[in-house]
Design a protein around this motif. Structure first.
Motif, PDB file in Angstrom:
ATOM      1  N   TYR A  73       0.792  -0.877   0.130  1.00  0.00           N
ATOM      2  CA  TYR A  73       0.387   0.069   0.142  1.00  0.00           C
ATOM      3  C   TYR A  73       1.148   1.513   0.327  1.00  0.00           C
ATOM      4  N   VAL A 103     -10.069 -11.364  -1.704  1.00  0.00           N
ATOM      5  CA  VAL A 103     -10.882 -10.442   0.363  1.00  0.00           C
ATOM      6  C   VAL A 103     -11.526 -11.466   1.012  1.00  0.00           C
ATOM      7  N   TRP A 106     -12.328  -7.757   5.988  1.00  0.00           N
ATOM      8  CA  TRP A 106     -11.563  -6.072   5.758  1.00  0.00           C
ATOM      9  C   TRP A 106     -12.245  -5.961   6.414  1.00  0.00           C
ATOM     10  N   ILE A 147     -13.556   3.462   1.919  1.00  0.00           N
ATOM     11  CA  ILE A 147     -14.161   2.126   1.094  1.00  0.00           C
ATOM     12  C   ILE A 147     -14.455   1.195   1.878  1.00  0.00           C
ATOM     13  N   PHE A 149     -14.284  -2.926   1.351  1.00  0.00           N
ATOM     14  CA  PHE A 149     -14.010  -3.525   0.321  1.00  0.00           C
ATOM     15  C   PHE A 149     -14.675  -5.698   1.170  1.00  0.00           C
ATOM     16  N   GLY A 150     -15.899  -6.145   0.184  1.00  0.00           N
ATOM     17  CA  GLY A 150     -16.623  -6.923   0.231  1.00  0.00           C
ATOM     18  C   GLY A 150     -16.279  -8.690   0.404  1.00  0.00           C
ATOM     19  N   PHE A 153     -13.664  -9.919  -3.197  1.00  0.00           N
ATOM     20  CA  PHE A 153     -13.370  -9.380  -3.634  1.00  0.00           C
ATOM     21  C   PHE A 153     -12.175  -9.501  -4.617  1.00  0.00           C
ATOM     22  N   LEU A 155      -8.807  -9.262  -5.381  1.00  0.00           N
ATOM     23  CA  LEU A 155      -7.366  -7.987  -6.019  1.00  0.00           C
ATOM     24  C   LEU A 155      -6.871  -8.252  -7.428  1.00  0.00           C
ATOM     25  N   VAL A 164      -5.259   0.640  -5.932  1.00  0.00           N
ATOM     26  CA  VAL A 164      -6.753   0.401  -5.441  1.00  0.00           C
ATOM     27  C   VAL A 164      -7.279   1.114  -4.636  1.00  0.00           C
ATOM     28  N   VAL A 166      -8.593   2.339  -1.408  1.00  0.00           N
ATOM     29  CA  VAL A 166      -9.222   2.013  -0.122  1.00  0.00           C
ATOM     30  C   VAL A 166      -9.799   3.382   0.557  1.00  0.00           C
ATOM     31  N   VAL A 184      -6.647  -6.607   6.145  1.00  0.00           N
ATOM     32  CA  VAL A 184      -7.012  -7.881   5.419  1.00  0.00           C
ATOM     33  C   VAL A 184      -6.840  -9.068   5.137  1.00  0.00           C
TER      34      VAL A 184
END
Length: 218
Positions: A73, A103, A106, A147, A149-150, A153, A155, A164, A166, A184
């Motif tokens: 990140y 994912v 999260w 945001i 992320f379910g 999702f 990556l 992306v 976050v 995550v």
């Protein structure tokens, strides 16, 4: 399962090998008595099976290393993300591996400046963290964006440094929030789980990074 089966087989074959080694060293007269007369596998067959099982375990481990995700990140100040012409701290995640990661969970943990300590702050879903920030006088869309992320999702392995998003945080939010972490958990293509914790405020208040007279990234 892809890793457990050959590993269990390898352990079982090693146990059989130990048993056969013990049987081969019992006194000559005791070999006809129970349980020493129990012969599980011929040594030649056992050796072949051990070689196959060991090769399968090593091959699976090598493949898992090849396809594992490399989660990273980064954050930077950018203009116009929350308010026209105003700088905001944008944090994004990337998968630097070659293969997709999905994912599993999260979660976020927020610590407000002068209100709570990190040790007592629980991991929570994004809506719960939004409620905490709202109660502290910070408005979603004006002071920050988080945001969620379910599960499921993807990556995707980027092969570059594109991230992306976050979260986006205004200067006011950065000043009011002591720390905000995102945890995550993902699963790779062979079923292994991986975890990474993102420190969203890291670098936002560094002297060389705080926006001032100098322009920030567009």
């Amino acid at each position: 399962m892809l890793f457990t089966a050959p590993l269990v087989l390898l352990v079982l074959l090693v146990l059989i090998l130990l048993w056969e080694a013990v049987r081969a060293n019992v006194p000559p007269g005791a070999g006809d008595d129970w349980p020493w007369r129990l012969r599980l596998l011929d040594m030649e067959v056992l050796g072949s099976l051990l070689a196959v099982a060991t090769g399968a375990v090593l091959a699976r481990a090598q493949y898992a290393r090849t396809v594992r995700p490399y989660l990273g990140y980064r954050g930077s100040w950018r203009k116009g993300l929350l308010a026209e012409g105003k700088p905001a701290w944008r944090v994004g995640i990337l998968n630097g591996g070659q293969h997709i990661a999905v994912v599993d969970s999260w979660e976020c943990r927020v610590v407000l400046r002068g209100v709570s300590d990190e040790a007592s702050a629980p991991w929570a879903a994004v809506p719960d963290v939004v409620s905490t920030l709202t109660a502290a006088g910070l408005s979603a869309g004006r002071d920050y964006q988080l945001i969620a992320f379910g599960a499921g999702f993807p990556l995707v392995g980027t092969g570059n440094y594109d991230t992306v998003p976050v979260g986006v945080f205004s200067q006011r939010c950065v000043e009011r929030v002591e720390s905000l972490h995102i945890r995550v958990r993902v699963t790779d293509v062979v079923g292994d789980s991986h975890e990474r914790v993102l420190d969203c405020m890291r670098g936002a208040r560094a002297e060389y990074n705080v926006p001032g007279a100098e322009p920030v990234n567009e």
